[in-house]
Scaffold this motif. Structure first.
Motif, PDB file in Angstrom:
ATOM      1  N   ASN A 120    -100.310  27.904  12.044  1.00  0.00           N
ATOM      2  CA  ASN A 120    -101.015  27.096  13.028  1.00  0.00           C
ATOM      3  C   ASN A 120    -102.518  27.157  12.774  1.00  0.00           C
ATOM      4  O   ASN A 120    -103.000  27.969  11.984  1.00  0.00           O
ATOM      5  CB  ASN A 120    -100.664  27.519  14.461  1.00  0.00           C
ATOM      6  CG  ASN A 120    -101.032  28.962  14.762  1.00  0.00           C
ATOM      7  OD1 ASN A 120    -102.103  29.429  14.389  1.00  0.00           O
ATOM      8  ND2 ASN A 120    -100.142  29.674  15.448  1.00  0.00           N
ATOM      9  N   GLU A 121    -103.240  26.279  13.441  1.00  0.00           N
ATOM     10  CA  GLU A 121    -104.693  26.194  13.247  1.00  0.00           C
ATOM     11  C   GLU A 121    -105.379  27.535  13.466  1.00  0.00           C
ATOM     12  O   GLU A 121    -106.293  27.909  12.735  1.00  0.00           O
ATOM     13  CB  GLU A 121    -105.284  25.162  14.213  1.00  0.00           C
ATOM     14  CG  GLU A 121    -105.247  23.736  13.717  1.00  0.00           C
ATOM     15  CD  GLU A 121    -106.136  22.842  14.569  1.00  0.00           C
ATOM     16  OE1 GLU A 121    -107.198  22.416  14.076  1.00  0.00           O
ATOM     17  OE2 GLU A 121    -105.755  22.576  15.723  1.00  0.00           O
ATOM     18  N   GLU A 122    -104.947  28.235  14.481  1.00  0.00           N
ATOM     19  CA  GLU A 122    -105.564  29.513  14.833  1.00  0.00           C
ATOM     20  C   GLU A 122    -105.495  30.492  13.663  1.00  0.00           C
ATOM     21  O   GLU A 122    -106.461  31.174  13.346  1.00  0.00           O
ATOM     22  CB  GLU A 122    -104.845  30.090  16.053  1.00  0.00           C
ATOM     23  CG  GLU A 122    -105.645  31.115  16.827  1.00  0.00           C
ATOM     24  CD  GLU A 122    -104.970  31.469  18.139  1.00  0.00           C
ATOM     25  OE1 GLU A 122    -103.972  32.203  18.082  1.00  0.00           O
ATOM     26  OE2 GLU A 122    -105.428  31.014  19.191  1.00  0.00           O
TER      27      GLU A 122
ATOM     28  N   PHE B 128    -100.544  18.306   7.920  1.00  0.00           N
ATOM     29  CA  PHE B 128    -101.145  18.775   9.168  1.00  0.00           C
ATOM     30  C   PHE B 128    -100.635  17.908  10.304  1.00  0.00           C
ATOM     31  O   PHE B 128    -100.847  16.699  10.321  1.00  0.00           O
ATOM     32  CB  PHE B 128    -102.673  18.676   9.070  1.00  0.00           C
ATOM     33  CG  PHE B 128    -103.415  19.105  10.311  1.00  0.00           C
ATOM     34  CD1 PHE B 128    -103.369  20.421  10.746  1.00  0.00           C
ATOM     35  CD2 PHE B 128    -104.178  18.191  11.029  1.00  0.00           C
ATOM     36  CE1 PHE B 128    -104.077  20.825  11.877  1.00  0.00           C
ATOM     37  CE2 PHE B 128    -104.881  18.578  12.159  1.00  0.00           C
ATOM     38  CZ  PHE B 128    -104.833  19.896  12.581  1.00  0.00           C
ATOM     39  N   HIS B 129     -99.890  18.501  11.238  1.00  0.00           N
ATOM     40  CA  HIS B 129     -99.342  17.700  12.327  1.00  0.00           C
ATOM     41  C   HIS B 129     -99.206  18.505  13.614  1.00  0.00           C
ATOM     42  O   HIS B 129     -99.259  19.734  13.607  1.00  0.00           O
ATOM     43  CB  HIS B 129     -97.974  17.132  11.928  1.00  0.00           C
ATOM     44  CG  HIS B 129     -96.922  18.175  11.708  1.00  0.00           C
ATOM     45  ND1 HIS B 129     -96.406  18.478  10.474  1.00  0.00           N
ATOM     46  CD2 HIS B 129     -96.286  19.006  12.576  1.00  0.00           C
ATOM     47  CE1 HIS B 129     -95.508  19.435  10.582  1.00  0.00           C
ATOM     48  NE2 HIS B 129     -95.418  19.776  11.853  1.00  0.00           N
ATOM     49  N   ARG B 130     -99.022  17.775  14.674  1.00  0.00           N
ATOM     50  CA  ARG B 130     -98.845  18.394  15.982  1.00  0.00           C
ATOM     51  C   ARG B 130     -97.452  19.008  16.068  1.00  0.00           C
ATOM     52  O   ARG B 130     -96.466  18.438  15.604  1.00  0.00           O
ATOM     53  CB  ARG B 130     -99.011  17.338  17.074  1.00  0.00           C
ATOM     54  CG  ARG B 130     -98.743  17.849  18.477  1.00  0.00           C
ATOM     55  CD  ARG B 130     -98.857  16.738  19.507  1.00  0.00           C
ATOM     56  NE  ARG B 130     -98.491  17.202  20.844  1.00  0.00           N
ATOM     57  CZ  ARG B 130     -98.474  16.438  21.916  1.00  0.00           C
ATOM     58  NH1 ARG B 130     -98.810  15.155  21.819  1.00  0.00           N
ATOM     59  NH2 ARG B 130     -98.126  16.936  23.094  1.00  0.00           N
TER      60      ARG B 130
ATOM     61  N   ASP C  17     -97.111  23.295  24.342  1.00  0.00           N
ATOM     62  CA  ASP C  17     -97.901  23.315  25.563  1.00  0.00           C
ATOM     63  C   ASP C  17     -98.482  24.719  25.746  1.00  0.00           C
ATOM     64  O   ASP C  17     -97.732  25.658  26.030  1.00  0.00           O
ATOM     65  CB  ASP C  17     -97.042  22.934  26.773  1.00  0.00           C
ATOM     66  CG  ASP C  17     -97.859  22.816  28.051  1.00  0.00           C
ATOM     67  OD1 ASP C  17     -99.100  22.665  27.946  1.00  0.00           O
ATOM     68  OD2 ASP C  17     -97.258  22.878  29.145  1.00  0.00           O
ATOM     69  N   PRO C  18     -99.789  24.886  25.505  1.00  0.00           N
ATOM     70  CA  PRO C  18    -100.779  23.841  25.252  1.00  0.00           C
ATOM     71  C   PRO C  18    -100.625  23.205  23.868  1.00  0.00           C
ATOM     72  O   PRO C  18     -99.913  23.745  23.012  1.00  0.00           O
ATOM     73  CB  PRO C  18    -102.107  24.586  25.350  1.00  0.00           C
ATOM     74  CG  PRO C  18    -101.763  25.996  24.980  1.00  0.00           C
ATOM     75  CD  PRO C  18    -100.386  26.230  25.552  1.00  0.00           C
ATOM     76  N   LEU C  19    -101.314  22.084  23.684  1.00  0.00           N
ATOM     77  CA  LEU C  19    -101.234  21.322  22.447  1.00  0.00           C
ATOM     78  C   LEU C  19    -101.552  22.204  21.245  1.00  0.00           C
ATOM     79  O   LEU C  19    -102.518  22.959  21.244  1.00  0.00           O
ATOM     80  CB  LEU C  19    -102.226  20.161  22.506  1.00  0.00           C
ATOM     81  CG  LEU C  19    -102.144  19.122  21.385  1.00  0.00           C
ATOM     82  CD1 LEU C  19    -100.811  18.396  21.438  1.00  0.00           C
ATOM     83  CD2 LEU C  19    -103.289  18.124  21.533  1.00  0.00           C
ATOM     84  N   CYS C  20    -100.715  22.131  20.206  1.00  0.00           N
ATOM     85  CA  CYS C  20    -100.864  22.990  19.029  1.00  0.00           C
ATOM     86  C   CYS C  20    -100.591  22.191  17.766  1.00  0.00           C
ATOM     87  O   CYS C  20     -99.699  21.342  17.735  1.00  0.00           O
ATOM     88  CB  CYS C  20     -99.900  24.179  19.142  1.00  0.00           C
ATOM     89  SG  CYS C  20     -99.953  25.298  17.724  1.00  0.00           S
TER      90      CYS C  20
END
Length: 279
Positions: free
Chosen positions: A152-154, A193-195, A200-203
């Protein structure tokens, strides 16, 4: 691979004014960081990161680098660890930025940074002048690989912060990092790269893109990952076994007909990407 918390250091020359760095004590410590990492190693890693940013600034300004200046940043308290820190810094400069640290004056302990032309047979990307970006890409693919073939982005930004690369802060080598990894490398199909559906919350998350699947392999990426950590590929047993299986199946797109793993079955969105099932 990632220090537990970033520590303020000099910005890379050319950083955008008013740009925000990572928040201190970020809530999401990367899964890539070993839980048993000692405070000493964590501190030395942060010292190394500060030196990396200092060297990039010197490279951008085309200024000579003296050992005295490097040791001053490390501070006399950690003088005994200077060789270890400098070795780590030189490795990171070469692996991530394609820059080799050369001693130009032995008597004065003066160094300079030169562009290293090859990268152990890595073929992607092939755009002119894209060597540093190709090195960063290989490291990012490694982070994705070691996080179960999706990150994930984090997790990605937590890792990049160790290299002094932050979202929203222009970098002297990579330009605007968020645009580079979420748009440029995605458009060239090196990253996906996708949702994450129903998050929830958006990731959002990163996976290997189609061209990454075709142009490199898990074993090549693991070799880079191991070198980045000062280790050998076999010291990551699970990743090494997976890379060997991938290697045995041959190059190119190999997983279209393979059944999804238990983890992939629980995340249908990830099965659509070659990185989550067969890179």
């Amino acid at each position: 691979m990632v220090p537990s918390s970033p520590d303020a250091g000099p910005s890379c020359a050319g950083s955008g004014e008013g740009a925000q760095g990572p928040e201190e004590g970020s809530a999401g410590a990367s899964q890539a960081a070993p839980a048993t990492q000692s405070p000493r190693k964590d501190l030395l890693a942060r010292k190394a990161r500060i030196l990396v940013e200092f060297l990039l600034e010197k490279y951008t300004k085309k200024e000579p680098i003296t050992q005295n200046a490097l040791m001053k940043i490390v501070s006399s308290k950690y003088r005994q660890h200077f060789p270890e820190i400098l070795s780590s810094v030189r490795e990171h400069m070469e692996l991530v930025f394609g820059l080799e640290m050369k001693e130009v004056d032995h008597r004065g302990n003066i160094y300079t940074l030169i562009r290293k032309l090859n990268f152990g047979g890595n073929d992607c990307p092939r755009d002119e002048g894209a060597l540093p970006k190709s090195r960063l890409l290989m490291v990012l693919l490694g982070v994705i690989f070691m996080n179960g073939n999706h990150a994930n982005e984090e997790e990605i930004w937590e890792f990049l912060s160790m290299l002094g690369v932050y979202a929203g802060r222009r970098h002297c080598i990579f330009g605007e990092p968020r645009r580079l990894i979420t748009k440029d490398l995605v458009q060239k199909e090196y990253l996906n790269f996708h949702r994450v559906p129903n998050s929830d919350p958006l990731c959002y998350e990163f996976l290997w893109g189609l061209r990454a699947c075709v142009e490199t392999s898990k074993m090549k990426v693991l070799e880079v990952l191991a070198k980045f950590n000062g280790r050998v590929p076999s010291s990551f047993p699970d990743l090494y076994d997976e890379a060997l299986r991938d290697q045995a199946e041959g190059s190119g797109l190999r997983g279209a007909a393979r059944a999804p793993t238990k983890a992939e079955a629980s995340a249908p969105s990830r099965a659509k990407s070659c990185s989550s099932s067969h890179i």
